[in-house]
Design a protein around this motif. Structure first.
Motif, mmCIF file in Angstrom:
data_model
loop_
_atom_site.group_PDB
_atom_site.id
_atom_site.type_symbol
_atom_site.label_atom_id
_atom_site.label_comp_id
_atom_site.label_asym_id
_atom_site.label_seq_id
_atom_site.Cartn_x
_atom_site.Cartn_y
_atom_site.Cartn_z
ATOM 1 N N LEU A 114 -2.600 -0.604 5.873
ATOM 2 C CA LEU A 114 -2.813 -1.540 4.619
ATOM 3 C C LEU A 114 -1.481 -2.253 4.257
ATOM 4 O O LEU A 114 -1.745 -3.099 3.369
ATOM 5 N N ARG A 115 -0.648 -1.951 5.202
ATOM 6 C CA ARG A 115 0.751 -2.645 4.835
ATOM 7 C C ARG A 115 0.838 -4.148 4.845
ATOM 8 O O ARG A 115 1.287 -4.811 3.955
ATOM 9 N N ALA A 116 0.320 -4.898 5.687
ATOM 10 C CA ALA A 116 0.545 -6.345 5.937
ATOM 11 C C ALA A 116 -0.434 -6.898 4.788
ATOM 12 O O ALA A 116 0.033 -7.839 4.232
ATOM 13 N N THR A 117 -1.503 -6.588 4.796
ATOM 14 C CA THR A 117 -2.382 -7.039 3.615
ATOM 15 C C THR A 117 -2.015 -6.672 2.382
ATOM 16 O O THR A 117 -1.790 -7.819 1.412
ATOM 17 N N GLY A 118 -1.698 -5.543 1.997
ATOM 18 C CA GLY A 118 -0.860 -5.132 0.530
ATOM 19 C C GLY A 118 0.134 -6.018 0.283
ATOM 20 O O GLY A 118 0.320 -6.411 -0.818
ATOM 21 N N LEU A 119 1.002 -5.873 1.162
ATOM 22 C CA LEU A 119 2.451 -6.632 0.846
ATOM 23 C C LEU A 119 2.073 -8.074 0.724
ATOM 24 O O LEU A 119 2.653 -8.639 0.055
ATOM 25 N N SER A 120 1.255 -8.600 1.633
ATOM 26 C CA SER A 120 1.017 -10.289 1.625
ATOM 27 C C SER A 120 0.286 -10.586 0.309
ATOM 28 O O SER A 120 0.576 -11.579 -0.541
ATOM 29 N N VAL A 121 -0.749 -9.657 -0.134
ATOM 30 C CA VAL A 121 -1.527 -10.033 -1.494
ATOM 31 C C VAL A 121 -0.659 -9.876 -2.501
ATOM 32 O O VAL A 121 -0.744 -10.765 -3.526
ATOM 33 N N SER A 122 0.030 -8.719 -2.740
ATOM 34 C CA SER A 122 0.879 -8.534 -3.870
ATOM 35 C C SER A 122 2.024 -9.423 -3.966
ATOM 36 O O SER A 122 2.090 -9.837 -5.192
#
Length: 440
Positions: A376-384
């Motif tokens: 979930l790292r790339a998605t979570g980091l980008s979105v947040s």
């Protein structure tokens, strides 16, 4: 170079390489991963420096304040697409791999930059001009939104448990370097070209330089080794990214709050301060741009130190003290600006605020990256990051200009940064220390 991966199932670089070419060296790996982030800030800084020139060319509003607001809104509207790009391309990177995602974002950035270079003015094509300019900013925002998460995740996953802060620090370093270069380009154009030539076409030269770098960057990135085992679209992880909200809502909320303080600080020092000096203090643009240069230079110089320090004393410690320093300095800095309006004061303020801004950037980035699991790292980091940046970062100039106009208080931008900083401290209280921990 350490080839430690965040998950034990991840392939080794040598096994995942599809070519017979020699592996990239450590500096080349860092350069290849961070070049997109550098291009991101380069284009943003260049646009920001020339916002007062671009506004009259594309937004035919007679009122000067309205014209500035529209120009800054066009700057900010590109950020609206960043969470969308972060969600779409971040999910792609979390499932298919980091490498194809970071190559895709570069080509999208090339297309958007070309639109910025080639779009005629309002006087030439009428209403189509601001529409095309806005479309270019939206496409650029989508591409950049998908760039930061996969690139930061890849840096983190190339490092081992003792160097994740240092590796991740090269992301903000590249942004500082790009902003320094953008400032030098803008200063050169502003001081070499006559004002009429700069307004007519000179500002476009800065964007052309950014376009020319992209094909070389794509070639370098194509040699990177993958750091994530790809998954199939039909397997049991198909609902993974919904779990980011349902199972990891606390970490997601904390990352958004932490990013609010980071985004507001960076945009205030690097982007807004030069325009504030030009508009409020009546310092020529050719001189006020040096404020952005100073802030960017400090971001470049101090980022590796901040990342290294976070590997030694902890991420939370570095974030805590740097945020407190920004809260303590921001209001006296604006009082100083308005009491002694001069270039020397502007540069002094840029230096004072640039230090806590630069120290908090790498430590924050590695902290929020480590609290999220790898899938979930790339998605979570980008979105947040981009949700926070859209609301509190990109429109910081717009809201600050509007607040000054409505309240007739020249120090209003300081209150804005203080509010954002206090929100970020709430996010810091929600996350544990991650230094030296094995990643999920």
């Amino acid at each position: 170079m350490s080839n430690h991966r965040a998950a034990p199932s991840a392939p080794s670089p040598m096994a995942s390489s599809a070519s017979a070419s020699r592996p990239l060296s450590k500096p080349m790996v860092i350069t290849a991963i961070t070049v997109g982030s550098g291009l991101e800030l380069y284009d943003s800084v260049v646009y920001n420096f020339f916002a007062t020139l671009i506004g009259p060319l594309y937004f035919p509003v007679t009122d000067r304040v309205g014209q500035l607001l529209l120009s800054f809104a066009a700057f900010g509207v590109g950020y609206v697409m960043r969470p969308v790009g972060g969600l779409v391309i971040g999910a792609y990177a979390d499932r298919v791999g980091r490498k194809p995602a970071v190559v895709l974002t570069l080509w999208l950035m090339a297309l958007s930059a070309a639109l910025l270079v080639l779009t005629p003015t309002y006087a030439q094509i009428g209403i189509a001009a601001p529409i095309l300019m806005t479309a270019a900013r939206l496409l650029q925002g989508f591409a950049i939104g998908g760039e930061m998460g996969p690139a930061s995740a890849m840096l983190l996953e190339y490092a081992d448990e003792r160097s994740r802060g240092f590796y991740t620090s090269w992301q903000p370093f590249s942004q500082g370097l790009a902003a320094v270069f953008a400032a030098l380009v803008a200063l050169s154009l502003a001081n070499v070209l006559p004002p009429s030539t700069l307004t007519a076409w000179g500002w476009r030269v800065a964007f052309v330089i950014g376009v020319l770098v992209i094909p070389v960057s794509v070639m370098i990135r194509s040699r990177l080794d993958e750091t994530l085992v790809p998954t199939k679209w039909g397997d049991s992880t198909a609902e993974t990214h919904w779990q980011l909200v349902t199972h990891h809502w606390r970490a997601l909320t904390a990352t958004v709050l932490l990013m609010i303080g980071l985004a507001s600080a960076v945009h205030m020092v690097v982007f807004y301060l030069p325009n504030y000096a030009a508009i409020q203090l009546h310092i020529p643009l050719s001189q006020s741009i040096w404020a952005g240069f100073v802030g960017s230079l400090l971001l470049m110089i101090l980022s590796p130190f901040s990342g290294w320090l976070s590997d030694r004393i902890g991420r939370r410690t570095v974030v805590w003290w740097s945020r407190l320093a920004m809260l303590a300095l921001i209001y006296p800095a604006f009082v100083m600006l308005n009491s002694h309006p001069s270039l020397a004061t502007v540069l002094t303020v840029a230096a004072l605020l640039g230090i806590p801004m630069a120290m908090t950037s790498p430590a924050t980035l590695v902290l929020v990256s480590e609290v999220l699991p790898q899938r979930l790292r790339a998605t979570g980091l980008s979105v947040s990051y981009y949700v926070a940046t859209v609301i509190f970062g990109s429109f910081a100039q717009f809201f600050s200009t509007l607040l000054i106009h409505l309240t007739h208080n020249a120090n209003a931008p300081a209150y804005y940064v203080i509010g954002c900083g206090l929100l970020s401290l709430a996010g810091l209280a929600m996350v544990p220390e991650t230094m030296g921990r094995r990643l999920k």
